[in-house]
Design an enzyme around this catalytic site. Structure first.
Site, short mmCIF file in Angstrom:
data_model
loop_
_atom_site.label_atom_id
_atom_site.label_comp_id
_atom_site.label_asym_id
_atom_site.label_seq_id
_atom_site.Cartn_x
_atom_site.Cartn_y
_atom_site.Cartn_z
N HIS A 32 -10.44 -5.40 -3.29
CA HIS A 32 -9.13 -5.45 -2.93
C HIS A 32 -9.29 -5.95 -1.56
CE1 HIS A 32 -9.99 -1.38 -2.46
NE2 HIS A 32 -9.23 -1.30 -1.61
N GLY A 55 -15.28 3.16 3.85
CA GLY A 55 -14.13 3.86 3.55
C GLY A 55 -13.63 3.45 2.26
N HIS A 73 -7.08 -5.79 2.31
CA HIS A 73 -5.61 -5.33 2.99
C HIS A 73 -5.02 -6.26 3.98
CE1 HIS A 73 -6.92 -0.79 2.14
NE2 HIS A 73 -8.06 -1.54 2.05
N ASP A 119 0.86 -1.26 0.02
CA ASP A 119 0.01 0.18 0.06
C ASP A 119 0.77 1.33 0.02
OD1 ASP A 119 -3.22 0.45 0.91
OD2 ASP A 119 -1.87 2.18 1.09
P1 AMP Z 1 -9.90 1.43 0.25
O1 AMP Z 1 -9.98 2.65 0.84
O2 AMP Z 1 -10.12 0.05 0.99
O3 AMP Z 1 -10.55 1.43 -1.21
O4 AMP Z 1 -8.34 1.07 -0.04
C1 AMP Z 1 -7.48 1.76 -1.20
C2 AMP Z 1 -6.20 1.62 -0.70
O5 AMP Z 1 -5.28 1.85 -1.86
C3 AMP Z 1 -5.45 2.81 0.22
O6 AMP Z 1 -5.12 2.34 1.40
C4 AMP Z 1 -4.49 3.67 -0.51
O7 AMP Z 1 -3.52 4.10 0.43
C5 AMP Z 1 -4.19 2.56 -1.55
N1 AMP Z 1 -3.56 3.18 -2.64
C6 AMP Z 1 -4.17 4.06 -3.54
N2 AMP Z 1 -3.33 4.32 -4.71
C7 AMP Z 1 -2.19 3.23 -4.75
C8 AMP Z 1 -1.09 2.90 -5.32
N3 AMP Z 1 -0.95 3.53 -6.66
N4 AMP Z 1 -0.37 2.00 -5.05
C9 AMP Z 1 -0.46 1.40 -3.73
N5 AMP Z 1 -1.57 1.65 -2.80
C10 AMP Z 1 -2.51 2.55 -3.41
#
Ligand code: AMP
Length: 111
Positions: free
Chosen positions: A98, A91, A100, A29
């Site tokens: 995806h 959130g 986490h 992330d």
């Molecule tokens: P969510 O809020 O569950 O949709 O999680 C999206 C996650 O993607 C967040 O934790 C962001 O920090 C992460 N994120 C966004 N853009 C990127 C990227 N280019 N590479 C890696 N992580 C990312």
């Protein structure tokens, strides 16, 4: 328009990749919430967990086994969280399913 994860899957945007096969990609992330914060992303375009279908069962199970392998690789197998945010109220910011994988510190009981 493609979201950022679709661009990563398609190789149009770089990522710090830790795993990839034909069905799943995983990468660090960009804004880690813990020492280990990896995103495990099925390549199939599924918006969120509510849009997963019965036919996605094997794919979703494979996510669990990829998580196990990554937990071992990053030495967090004794304590980690595997979670997905479903919808803006939870959130979710990127509307491509995806998971986490978070660990490497003591995790509180917060939601
Ligand atoms: P969510 O809020 O569950 O949709 O999680 C999206 C996650 O993607 C967040 O934790 C962001 O920090 C992460 N994120 C966004 N853009 C990127 C990227 N280019 N590479 C890696 N992580 C990312």
């Amino acid at each position: 328009m493609k979201n950022i994860f679709q661009k990563i899957i398609d190789g149009e945007v770089p990522c710090d990749k830790v795993f990839e096969n034909e069905r799943i990609i995983a990468f660090h992330d960009i804004h880690p919430q813990a020492p280990v914060h990896i995103l495990i992303v099925p390549k199939k375009a599924i918006r969120d967990i509510m849009h997963a279908q019965q036919e996605d069962s094997e794919l979703l199970a494979e996510v669990v086994f990829v998580a196990q392998e990554l937990a071992k690789k990053f030495q967090i197998e004794k304590g980690f969280r595997l979670l997905t945010n479903n919808g803006p109220d939870a959130g979710q910011t990127i509307f491509h399913l995806h998971f986490h994988l978070v660990g490497g510190r003591t995790l509180g009981r917060e939601a």
